[in-house]
Scaffold this motif. Structure first.
Motif, PDB file in Angstrom:
ATOM      1  N   THR A  48       0.812  -1.216   0.000  1.00  0.00           N
ATOM      2  CA  THR A  48       0.000   0.000   0.000  1.00  0.00           C
ATOM      3  C   THR A  48       0.844   1.264   0.000  1.00  0.00           C
ATOM      4  O   THR A  48       0.573   2.215  -0.746  1.00  0.00           O
ATOM      5  N   PRO A  77      -0.632   2.376  -4.142  1.00  0.00           N
ATOM      6  CA  PRO A  77      -1.824   3.223  -4.212  1.00  0.00           C
ATOM      7  C   PRO A  77      -1.701   4.531  -3.438  1.00  0.00           C
ATOM      8  O   PRO A  77      -2.209   5.562  -3.876  1.00  0.00           O
ATOM      9  N   SER A  94     -13.336   2.379  -5.501  1.00  0.00           N
ATOM     10  CA  SER A  94     -12.350   1.346  -5.831  1.00  0.00           C
ATOM     11  C   SER A  94     -12.995  -0.021  -5.662  1.00  0.00           C
ATOM     12  O   SER A  94     -14.167  -0.140  -5.285  1.00  0.00           O
ATOM     13  N   TYR A 153      -6.655  -1.044  -0.843  1.00  0.00           N
ATOM     14  CA  TYR A 153      -7.588   0.066  -0.643  1.00  0.00           C
ATOM     15  C   TYR A 153      -8.358  -0.042   0.669  1.00  0.00           C
ATOM     16  O   TYR A 153      -9.007   0.908   1.087  1.00  0.00           O
ATOM     17  N   TYR A 184      -4.482   3.748   3.892  1.00  0.00           N
ATOM     18  CA  TYR A 184      -5.189   4.365   2.760  1.00  0.00           C
ATOM     19  C   TYR A 184      -6.491   5.011   3.223  1.00  0.00           C
ATOM     20  O   TYR A 184      -6.816   6.141   2.824  1.00  0.00           O
TER      21      TYR A 184
END
Length: 254
Positions: free
Chosen positions: A173, A177, A201, A207, A212
């Motif tokens: 992560t 992203p 998403s 995600y 995130y």
């Protein structure tokens, strides 16, 4: 037909070729008709077509030689040319140009462990009335000589443009992203401008991670996800992935 006659006239003669061909799908051809085609003045459309063909070639090449008729039509109009879609199709055919074709791509999403309580705020309606209303995000992969690398993309639904991206050798992560999120335009993320922005998403583990989700909450952005294993719930992001790989990756392989 005329081009075929010109190609073989020295070997067989015009009259012999016309006699053998006789009635064709294009009509009846004679040696007199062949001669008339050489002396007939060019149509009023021909000079403009010659100019437009060169412009089509230039714009097609500037866009990595991957645009099909629809995108070329928009690109031509954006460049200031008053042309129709059918006209662009005819010019591209005349120039021997065509768009790249996409195939099916494998899914790279890793499902998150545990239950995800985030709602689906999009419901497959990938439309927006303004630029900071809806973003879609997804991760894809690209095969390289050393194996694979992974690409995270964030697309603005209103503009249909990639506004954030990152490339990394792993799916972690922090390195993928989140980096794409940091590359997205940060100025609209103020409490005044970012209010109401939805980030959509799939339910991939990257995600769902706390890092995130914390970044989205800190920016005042609403998190939205589709159902597990259903690519249609994130169809726009999947389409962008396919276009990115078809137009910028596969078309450049030697």
């Amino acid at each position: 037909m005329i081009a075929f006659i010109d190609m073989h006239r020295e070997k067989f003669g015009v009259e012999a070729i016309c006699r053998i061909l006789g009635a064709t799908e294009c009509g009846f051809i004679t040696s007199r008709g062949d001669l008339a085609s050489k002396t007939r003045p060019a149509s009023a459309r021909s000079p403009r077509d010659e100019m437009l063909v060169e412009e089509v070639k230039r714009i097609h090449q500037e866009n990595y030689s991957v645009y099909g008729v629809r995108k070329m039509w928009h690109a031509m109009r954006h460049a200031g040319w008053d042309v129709g879609r059918d006209q662009v199709a005819r010019l591209m055919k005349s120039a021997g140009l065509q768009g790249v074709r996409r195939g099916r791509k494998p899914v790279t999403t890793r499902p998150a462990a545990g239950e995800d309580q985030r709602p689906d705020l999009v419901d497959r309606k990938f439309v927006a009335d303004r630029s900071q209303q809806l973003w879609v995000a997804d991760i894809t992969y690209v095969r390289i000589l050393a194996g694979f690398c992974y690409v995270a993309l964030i697309t603005g639904v209103f503009s249909r443009r990639i506004i954030g991206w990152a490339v990394a050798p792993t799916l972690h992560t922090q390195s993928l992203p989140l980096l794409a999120l940091e590359h997205a335009p940060l100025s609209p993320w103020s409490s005044r401008n970012g209010s109401g922005l939805i980030h959509h998403s799939d339910r991939g583990s990257q995600y769902v991670s706390l890092a995130y989700l914390d970044a989205l909450v800190a920016a005042g952005v609403k998190a939205s996800v589709g159902t597990v294993g259903d690519s249609y719930d994130n169809a726009l992001a999947e389409t962008v992935n396919g276009l990115y790989k078809a137009e910028l990756i596969y078309s450049k392989r030697i």
